[in-house]
Design an enzyme around this catalytic site. Structure first.
Site, short mmCIF file in Angstrom:
data_model
loop_
_atom_site.label_atom_id
_atom_site.label_comp_id
_atom_site.label_asym_id
_atom_site.label_seq_id
_atom_site.Cartn_x
_atom_site.Cartn_y
_atom_site.Cartn_z
N GLU A 74 1.37 -1.35 0.01
CA GLU A 74 0.20 0.00 -0.31
C GLU A 74 0.83 1.66 -0.07
OE1 GLU A 74 -3.34 0.65 -1.20
OE2 GLU A 74 -3.42 -0.81 0.26
N HIS A 75 0.60 1.90 -0.50
CA HIS A 75 1.19 3.53 -0.92
C HIS A 75 2.87 3.06 -1.54
CE1 HIS A 75 -1.70 6.49 0.77
NE2 HIS A 75 -1.56 5.42 1.90
N ASP A 127 -4.19 1.72 -9.47
CA ASP A 127 -5.75 1.53 -10.00
C ASP A 127 -5.90 0.87 -11.04
OD1 ASP A 127 -5.51 1.86 -7.21
OD2 ASP A 127 -6.46 3.77 -7.44
N GLY A 177 -11.91 2.65 -1.36
CA GLY A 177 -10.23 2.16 -1.79
C GLY A 177 -10.04 1.48 -2.65
N SER A 236 -13.72 3.52 -7.19
CA SER A 236 -13.85 3.91 -8.07
C SER A 236 -13.51 4.20 -9.59
CB SER A 236 -15.07 4.45 -8.35
OG SER A 236 -15.03 5.69 -6.69
N SER A 237 -12.77 5.60 -8.73
CA SER A 237 -11.65 6.46 -9.95
C SER A 237 -11.65 5.72 -11.45
CB SER A 237 -10.83 6.92 -9.31
OG SER A 237 -9.93 6.40 -8.64
N GLU A 279 -5.48 11.13 -13.91
CA GLU A 279 -6.27 11.72 -12.43
C GLU A 279 -5.69 12.73 -12.18
OE1 GLU A 279 -8.24 8.15 -10.50
OE2 GLU A 279 -7.30 8.92 -8.20
P1 ADP Z 1 -12.33 6.11 -4.72
O1 ADP Z 1 -11.31 6.03 -5.95
O2 ADP Z 1 -11.26 4.87 -3.46
O3 ADP Z 1 -13.47 5.83 -5.01
P2 ADP Z 1 -11.82 8.37 -5.41
O4 ADP Z 1 -12.04 9.51 -4.37
O5 ADP Z 1 -10.13 7.75 -5.58
O6 ADP Z 1 -12.32 7.30 -4.72
O7 ADP Z 1 -12.85 8.31 -6.03
C1 ADP Z 1 -14.47 9.28 -6.02
C2 ADP Z 1 -15.02 10.52 -7.66
O8 ADP Z 1 -14.79 9.20 -8.47
C3 ADP Z 1 -15.89 10.66 -6.80
O9 ADP Z 1 -15.72 11.96 -6.32
C4 ADP Z 1 -16.66 10.68 -8.24
O10 ADP Z 1 -15.97 12.06 -8.73
C5 ADP Z 1 -15.81 10.14 -9.23
N1 ADP Z 1 -16.73 8.59 -9.32
C6 ADP Z 1 -17.00 7.62 -8.61
N2 ADP Z 1 -17.69 6.59 -9.45
C7 ADP Z 1 -18.83 7.51 -9.95
C8 ADP Z 1 -19.98 7.23 -10.21
N3 ADP Z 1 -20.99 5.83 -10.19
N4 ADP Z 1 -20.44 9.00 -10.73
C9 ADP Z 1 -20.17 9.63 -11.16
N5 ADP Z 1 -18.96 9.85 -10.72
C10 ADP Z 1 -17.92 9.06 -9.71
MG MG Z 2 -9.73 6.57 -6.46
#
Ligand code: ADP
Ligand code: MG
Length: 372
Positions: A20-21, A158, A110, A113-114, A146
């Site tokens: 991690e990191h 990721d 974590g 989703s990004s 990103e």
């Molecule tokens: P992680 O990658 O751990 O989920 P991040 O802070 O890196 O957290 O990314 C989350 C961001 O990605 C959200 O705040 C949003 O801007 C974007 N995002 C993720 N999923 C969606 C979605 N389904 N619809 C719109 N934006 C999304």
């Molecule tokens: Mg992320």
């Protein structure tokens, strides 16, 4: 499939067993995609430059002009615009498109989703317009999106895991050379259980970049004596200890964690290959300890979950997973204990924080792909 769309792409979230990191410090990571994904639908809209993108989850959409791509005030749009911008640096073959997507990946937990968002969009546009980008180009342009549009100076893990994963395997990724080794994830009768604190600290991305700077500032000082050192990848604990008086306590602790985690990740892979899950679990607990005390990216909710798990001998290891400051813990747990542990930890967590815990099992799955 909705007949009016030409293409469906599934882009998964990811877990990381250990490491991690370390990605942005040129170390090793051990991630894989999991069976939680964002599903995208794409179609060409016969315009040269008008695009429409909709997030079903956020119940909102926005349109933009391919000839006038710039950053948005709305952060989620920057993940989209950033990918489009980076694709345009590589090819001029994008045309107008419509895209709608829906996610089952918890956001800011974590599980990345990004990266799923960036990579799914890039993968789909590559397919829709036959851009001839390689998977590695998709990974790297998504990371740049990103960095440049969102502003999080993330490592490569990721995006790499979201795109490149193979079912049943974890990826030992050398983040310096990008050499990947696929390691079979045979841990039965143990399972990987994720516990989502449902806390996401907003500080996260700012603190993330701060950690990265602290590591770089440590490297800058070490380099003065050892010019060959390019990153913490090239530093051993023995070398680092020479600089104990030259580095601030904080920077020394950050660097110590990273140097130790690099070794730990390689040891964890050996343990996994030897089916020594006790050792693997012990290393996960050590990682949590380092993330809590030296790297300081945990939080009280995560520490509670990890401490609680130590009461169960059927849980071999647990730690905060991902950037930290909230999100999920990952637990290596015997399958017969999952139900009882989940019930008891959820109850205790609610009593302590009045927050509902979300638990789910994760297994290694295929990376970003077209739905047939
Ligand atoms: P992680 O990658 O751990 O989920 P991040 O802070 O890196 O957290 O990314 C989350 C961001 O990605 C959200 O705040 C949003 O801007 C974007 N995002 C993720 N999923 C969606 C979605 N389904 N619809 C719109 N934006 C999304
Ligand atoms: Mg992320």
């Amino acid at each position: 499939m909705d007949a009016s769309y030409d293409l469906i792409v599934n882009s998964p979230g990811r877990i990381n067993i250990i490491g991690e990191h370390t990605d942005y410090n040129n170390g090793f990571v051990l991630p894989t995609a999991i069976d939680k994904k964002i599903q995208f639908k794409f179609r060409k809209n016969n315009s040269d430059k008008n695009c429409l993108v909709k997030s079903v989850d956020f119940d909102t959409q926005f349109s933009f002009d391919l000839l006038e791509i710039s950053k948005s005030e709305t952060q989620w749009e920057n993940y989209i615009l950033g990918v489009v911008y980076e694709i345009q640096q590589l090819t001029s073959n994008l045309k107008g498109f419509d895209c709608v997507f829906k996610s089952e990946i918890p956001i800011g937990s974590g599980i990345s989703s990004s990266a799923a968002l960036e990579c799914g969009l890039a993968f789909g546009l590559n397919e829709l317009f036959d851009l001839k980008l390689t998977k590695l180009q998709i990974v790297e342009l998504s990371q740049r999106a990103e960095h440049n549009y969102v502003g999080t100076k993330c490592g490569i893990m990721d995006q790499y895991a979201s795109v490149m994963s193979k079912e049943g395997h974890v990826i030992l990724l050398d983040c310096q050379s990008l050499e990947a080794t696929y390691v079979p994830m045979n841990i039965a009768p143990y399972k990987l259980l994720l516990l989502n604190t449902n806390v996401s600290h907003n500080l996260a991305s700012g603190e993330y970049n701060t950690r990265r700077q602290q590591c770089e500032s440590g490297v800058a000082i070490i380099q003065k004596k050892y010019p060959a050192v390019q990153s913490l990848r090239d530093v051993s604990m023995e070398m680092l200890s020479e600089f104990k008086l030259d580095l601030s306590t904080v920077v020394f602790d950050r660097c110590s964690y990273v140097v130790q985690e690099k070794e730990r990740t390689l040891n964890a892979v050996e343990a996994l290959k030897n089916n020594d899950l006790k050792e693997l679990g012990a290393l996960m607990y050590q990682t949590h300890d380092g993330l809590q005390h030296l790297y300081e990216v945990s939080c009280k909710e995560l520490d509670f979950l990890v401490d609680f798990s130590k009461k169960y001998e059927q849980v071999l290891g647990a730690r905060v997973m991902g950037g930290g400051f909230g999100g999920c813990s990952i637990n290596l747990i015997h399958e017969t204990a999952v139900a009882q542990f989940t019930a008891e930890v959820s109850k205790a967590y609610f009593e302590e924080f009045e927050i509902k815990l979300t638990a789910f099992e994760a297994m290694p799955c295929e990376g970003t792909s077209i739905e047939k």
